[in-house]
Design a protein around this motif. Structure first.
Motif, PDB file in Angstrom:
ATOM      1  N   THR A  65       0.804  -1.213   0.000  1.00 36.98           N
ATOM      2  CA  THR A  65       0.000   0.000   0.000  1.00 36.98           C
ATOM      3  C   THR A  65       0.836   1.261   0.000  1.00 36.98           C
ATOM      4  N   GLU A  66       2.161   1.159   0.020  1.00 34.06           N
ATOM      5  CA  GLU A  66       2.996   2.349   0.015  1.00 34.06           C
ATOM      6  C   GLU A  66       3.080   2.982  -1.368  1.00 34.06           C
ATOM      7  N   ILE A  67       2.645   2.271  -2.404  1.00 32.90           N
ATOM      8  CA  ILE A  67       2.684   2.801  -3.761  1.00 32.90           C
ATOM      9  C   ILE A  67       1.547   3.805  -3.911  1.00 32.90           C
ATOM     10  N   GLU A  68       1.905   5.025  -4.341  1.00 32.10           N
ATOM     11  CA  GLU A  68       0.899   6.063  -4.511  1.00 32.10           C
ATOM     12  C   GLU A  68       0.360   6.019  -5.928  1.00 32.10           C
ATOM     13  N   GLY A  69      -0.860   6.471  -6.100  1.00 29.50           N
ATOM     14  CA  GLY A  69      -1.460   6.537  -7.424  1.00 29.50           C
ATOM     15  C   GLY A  69      -2.771   5.777  -7.473  1.00 29.50           C
ATOM     16  N   MET A  70      -3.408   5.890  -8.625  1.00 31.49           N
ATOM     17  CA  MET A  70      -4.713   5.281  -8.804  1.00 31.49           C
ATOM     18  C   MET A  70      -4.560   3.911  -9.461  1.00 31.49           C
ATOM     19  N   ASN A  71      -5.392   2.993  -9.078  1.00 31.33           N
ATOM     20  CA  ASN A  71      -5.379   1.651  -9.639  1.00 31.33           C
ATOM     21  C   ASN A  71      -6.245   1.657 -10.904  1.00 31.33           C
ATOM     22  N   ILE A  72      -5.667   2.104 -12.025  1.00 22.13           N
ATOM     23  CA  ILE A  72      -6.417   2.234 -13.274  1.00 22.13           C
ATOM     24  C   ILE A  72      -6.857   0.877 -13.790  1.00 22.13           C
ATOM     25  N   LEU A  73      -5.993  -0.108 -13.724  1.00 20.28           N
ATOM     26  CA  LEU A  73      -6.345  -1.436 -14.213  1.00 20.28           C
ATOM     27  C   LEU A  73      -7.544  -1.997 -13.456  1.00 20.28           C
ATOM     28  N   GLY A  74      -7.575  -1.785 -12.145  1.00 22.80           N
ATOM     29  CA  GLY A  74      -8.708  -2.235 -11.348  1.00 22.80           C
ATOM     30  C   GLY A  74      -9.993  -1.523 -11.738  1.00 22.80           C
ATOM     31  N   LEU A  75      -9.906  -0.214 -12.007  1.00 20.26           N
ATOM     32  CA  LEU A  75     -11.088   0.543 -12.416  1.00 20.26           C
ATOM     33  C   LEU A  75     -11.623   0.063 -13.760  1.00 20.26           C
ATOM     34  N   VAL A  76     -10.712  -0.170 -14.703  1.00 24.35           N
ATOM     35  CA  VAL A  76     -11.129  -0.634 -16.029  1.00 24.35           C
ATOM     36  C   VAL A  76     -11.766  -2.016 -15.923  1.00 24.35           C
TER      37      VAL A  76
END
Length: 154
Positions: A6-17
């Protein structure tokens, strides 16, 4: 330091798609019960397109004032005008070459049709050369009206 979990910042685009795809399939599988939510999302999409169109019309005014304030702060206006003129010329030349030569060649290679005789091809080519999501509403309207592309596809 190596980021873990969880230390990686940013949005989970693959999960959203993936979620959007699975939700779309599930709503279609529901049949009539899922139609209400599908109509909601279509209405939401139309409202978003209207907002983007409004933004497209008013943003140039704000940009004009931002650029104007920087121009007023400049000391050597002649250097600014010549540099800006060269940039504008290079930008317009690049768009003309890309939108007038390269993209029609790609269109011709893909369809074996003359892009300059097809009325809808050029309206599709010119906004797409700007490669901005702000041009999506005008491009979608153009390809739907001039090219007869189904709204679900555009």
């Amino acid at each position: 330091q190596i980021p873990v979990g969880t230390e990686i910042e940013g949005m989970n685009i693959l999960g959203l798609v993936l979620f959007a795809l699975v939700l779309g399939v599930a709503l279609k599988k529901l049949g009539q019960e899922g139609e209400d939510l599908i109509r909601f999302f279509n209405s939401f999409n139309e409202a978003t397109m209207v907002l983007v169109t409004w933004i497209m019309w008013y943003v140039p005014i704000g940009i004009m004032f931002l650029v104007g304030s920087k121009i007023v702060e400049m000391e050597d206006i002649v250097l600014l005008v010549t540099s800006l003129g060269k940039y504008i010329f290079a930008s317009i030349l690049g768009h003309v070459i890309h939108g007038g030569i390269i993209l029609p060649l790609i269109y011709f290679a893909a369809t074996r049709q003359n892009p300059y005789q097809h009325p809808g091809a050029l309206c599709f080519i010119s906004p797409s050369s700007l490669s901005s999501s702000a041009t999506l509403p005008s491009m979608m309207k153009c390809i739907e009206e001039n090219n007869g592309v189904d709204k679900r596809i555009s």
